[in-house]
Design an enzyme around this catalytic site. Structure first.
Site, mmCIF file in Angstrom:
data_model
loop_
_atom_site.group_PDB
_atom_site.id
_atom_site.type_symbol
_atom_site.label_atom_id
_atom_site.label_comp_id
_atom_site.label_asym_id
_atom_site.label_seq_id
_atom_site.Cartn_x
_atom_site.Cartn_y
_atom_site.Cartn_z
ATOM 1 N N ASP A 186 0.868 -1.165 0.000
ATOM 2 C CA ASP A 186 0.000 0.000 0.000
ATOM 3 C C ASP A 186 0.918 1.231 0.000
ATOM 4 O OD1 ASP A 186 -2.175 1.647 -0.042
ATOM 5 O OD2 ASP A 186 -3.180 0.775 1.690
ATOM 6 N N TYR A 187 0.307 2.380 -0.089
ATOM 7 C CA TYR A 187 0.992 3.652 -0.292
ATOM 8 C C TYR A 187 2.042 3.928 0.804
ATOM 9 C CZ TYR A 187 0.802 8.456 -2.160
ATOM 10 O OH TYR A 187 1.065 9.655 -2.759
#
Ligand code: BGC
Length: 739
Positions: A289-290
């Site tokens: 994820d980011y």
């Protein structure tokens, strides 16, 4: 040759009649594409690492910015994947740089959060799950894929498969609710909708199963917070929807932000290797994820970003979203031997094979089509589908006869949310724009009946200055529609709350409007189960409309005035208050279940009933349904057999309506304790007034299987109950045994 097989959705799904068969097309061939192998032989270390790097464009930024200058990074071959960039023209421009200006010309992969629609926005996912309609959900994903792929996108960060029993968590709005069986069916339906049967077609998208794993269980409901649970509960309750999406052919998975058992998911080899790859046979690639890699420093799991990158790569993370750890350090780490080159090669191989499966090596521009972008976006058909799914997603929580409203009667429409186009779209609205929303709820009501609008109050704050005008409008009308709830930015990512009350002074306004004695229908726009105890007591009717999307204004009017008979059923329990949380239908009995009204030493509250306000599966209609007793095909069954449980459902009201018939089971004694109700089947049935239909649910050994005391999956002999009804708290029951 594509590798296609037919399978039943998820190990835990067994009642075939209810969920149906999903065709899983694993578009990546069993081995590696020869073009990929040829490339791997030619690639420098820098070029290999470039394929593991995913940077955001500067268009929309959905988290912190770690690096500027993504165009230079594409040109140097050091960034092989981009997200948050779309439109046929812009993706072509970037693709031309990758294809024409880099040494090997490897095409870029373009990703984006197409979560509940791209341009045509469907209801938020929590709402869509309340349709319990897998065909409709698949169609919504197909439309999203058609619109997004025409704009040059290849990859959506969806389906979000996080089971959640925590209404404080803002991201409960993005998932399918609290049930692993329903969640699995939806995960598979969405994957099928995005990927179709041919990932290389120019109108399909690569799905990304997220957030793996158990991101929906943050302590205290605070986003990104710690997650901890037993391996058994993880496998039984949280993992099935991720697995269902993988089984349906999803070729990418996103690791979640949270830690699990002390290890961040981004470096969790047990999740990424043992379960995902070894047990489930996943053959696609895993992305973080980011900035998930950098965050392992804050987690206290890695000393610095460099170390975090090494841990992630060695645990099985193929692609780094936005942290720049692979970009900055991975070449050196391979040179120094901290990461084996074969590990990097395997990551690159997985990514390139997905690019091959998408057809990017055949035609890197096949997805950028200004013509399709113009002709297939926000079409009348897409909007009609969005309107119909939105109406289907709405749940009629209460109705004392106020609904359907009378057409032609003077109607006071009240509440800031009734006049908002923006809120209809909800959070994560892709490239959906407010300008594309044709009508607010107030606009749509005005098209049906003479109506006057008054704001009354905003969703937040304590300004009561609009109360007077709202009351005057209400007094002059024959019926009132009050639209209240949460600002859509109060839901979604980074939108946790410590209260699940209706914010601001909206409830106070409701009390005053109720005191006029006029028929009063409350419409709710919100993205989580709220405490509706007071609202439910004051309102004549309560319609949960979630954030219904581009066509949501019309869809609300369709239901309010009876053009559509509501059929939504809750995919998540609504508590009476926050003190009951977590509350969900899949609960255990405990050693002291509460059965005696006056008992003290039983599992109960002194100040509140145990039961929720609205149970999982609840949802009313403008007609009524009755259920016969359950008939079983036999009193017992054994390995290799199927038992059938049948009921006859009759429409006992005056209108055609659709009922979602739900089947639950209970294993009475197990080597580990079992829940009192486990959803194991459902079927939607549409009946005319007076019409009856017999529905039959299959129960086979798979239906009653679970993770037994020795952590093997399978059934145990003994007694069971089966329950069938229109809600988890309103069922018929029968007993059977497994021998
Ligand atoms: C979210 C993901 C999303 C990603 C890319 C993250 O902040 O957790 O769900 O896909 O950003 O936008």
């Amino acid at each position: 040759m594509k590798h296609c097989k037919t399978l039943f959705v998820a190990a835990a799904l067994s009642a075939v009649a209810t969920v149906g068969i999903v065709t899983s097309c694993n578009p990546a061939p069993e081995g590696s594409d020869p073009r990929v192998e040829k490339l791997l032989r030619k690639m420098t270390l820098e070029e290999k690492v470039g394929q593991t790097v995913l940077f955001t464009s500067d268009w929309t930024v959905t988290g912190p910015s770690m690096r500027q200058g993504y165009i230079d990074d594409i040109r140097s071959g050091r960034c092989g994947n981009i997200f948050n960039a779309y439109t046929a023209d812009y993706t072509r421009k970037l693709q031309e740089i990758a294809v024409n200006e880099t040494r090997l010309g490897i095409p870029l992969l373009f990703g984006y959060d197409v979560i509940h629609g791209f341009r045509t926005i469907f209801p938020i996912n929590l709402g869509m799950a309340c349709t319990w309609d897998m065909d409709a959900i698949t169609r919504s994903a197909q439309i999203a894929a058609r619109e997004a792929s025409a704009a040059g996108l290849h990859w959506t960060y969806s389906p979000m498969c996080d089971i959640c029993v925590e209404p404080r968590w803002g991201r409960i709005s993005e998932g399918a609710g609290e049930d692993p069986y329903l969640g699995s069916a939806i995960a598979a339906a969405m994957t099928k909708g995005y990927q179709g049967s041919d990932l290389s077609a120019d109108n399909t998208l690569l799905a990304c199963v997220k957030h793996y794993a158990a991101y929906g269980a943050p302590q205290a409901g605070r986003d990104y917070n710690t997650v901890d649970m037993s391996e058994r509960w993880l496998r039984e309750f949280y993992l099935p929807p991720y697995k269902a999406a993988v089984d349906a052919g999803a070729l990418s998975v996103m690791a979640s932000f949270n830690e699990l058992d002390g290890v961040p998911a981004t470096a969790n080899a047990h999740l990424l290797q043992d379960i995902l790859r070894d047990e489930w046979g996943f053959r696609g690639f895993v992305v973080t994820d980011y900035t998930g890699i950098n965050e392992m420093v804050c987690h206290g799991y890695a000393a610095d970003e460099k170390d975090a990158g090494r841990l992630a790569m060695n645990a099985g993370i193929d692609m780094d979203m936005q942290s720049a750890a692979y970009f900055n350090y991975l070449v050196d780490q391979v040179r120094s031997g901290e990461v084996k080159e074969s590990t990097l090669d395997e990551a690159v191989r997985r990514i390139l094979n997905v690019k091959a499966a998408l057809g990017l090596f055949d035609d890197p521009y096949r997805y950028c089509s200004p013509e399709r972008e113009a002709s297939q976006t926000l079409t009348a058909q897409n909007k009609a589908e969005a309107r119909s799914i939105a109406a289907q997603s709405m749940v009629l929580l209460k109705n004392d006869g106020v609904l359907p409203l009378r057409k032609g009667a003077r109607t006071a429409v009240i509440g800031a949310l009734a006049a908002s186009k923006d809120d209809l779209l909800g959070s994560w609205r892709g490239a959906g724009e407010v300008q594309a929303v044709p009508a607010t709820i107030a606009d749509a009501i005005r098209e049906v009946t003479p109506a006057v609008y008054a704001e009354g109050c905003k969703e937040t704050g304590d300004d009561r200055s609009g109360f007077g005008a709202a009351l005057a409008a209400a007094r002059s009308a024959d019926q009132i529609v009050l639209v209240i709830g949460e600002d859509c930015q109060w839901t979604g990512e980074a939108a946790s709350r410590t209260s699940i009350n209706i914010p601001g002074v909206q409830s106070e306004l409701l009390e005053k409007l109720a005191a006029t004695g006029k028929p009063l229908a409350v419409v709710l726009l919100n993205g989580r189960p709220l405490d509706l105890s007071a609202v439910s007591a004051a309102a004549g009717a309560l319609l949960e409309a979630w954030y219904p999307g581009t066509m949501g204004g019309y869809a609300v009017a369709d239901v309010l005035f009876g053009d559509v008979n509501p059929s939504g059923k809750l995919c998540v329990t609504f508590p009476r208050n926050l003190g009951q949380v977590p509350i969900y239908h899949y609960a255990k009995n405990t050693g002291r279940p509460y059965v005696h009204p006056e008992a003290k030493y039983e599992s109960r509250y002194l100040d509140c009933p145990n039961e929720p306000l609205y149970a999982f599966g609840h949802g009313l209609s403008y007609t009524t349904f009755s259920y016969s007793d359950i008939t079983l095909s036999a009193a017992s069954f054994g390995a290799g057999d199927t038992l059938q449980a049948s009921v006859t459902v009759t429409n006992t009201g005056g209108r055609t309506g659709t009922e979602t018939v739900q089947m639950y089971i209970r294993d009475l004694v197990g080597s580990v304790t079992r829940p009192v109700r486990q959803l194991k089947g459902f079927e939607r049935v549409t009946l005319a007034p007076g019409e009856s239909k017999q529905l039959t649910f299959d129960i086979n050994p798979e239906t009653i299987s679970f993770w037994r005391a020795d952590m093997t999956w399978g059934p145990e002999a003994g007694g069971f109950k089966v329950f069938i009804g229109g809600s988890s708290d309103n069922v018929k029951e029968a007993e059977f045994s497994y021998e």
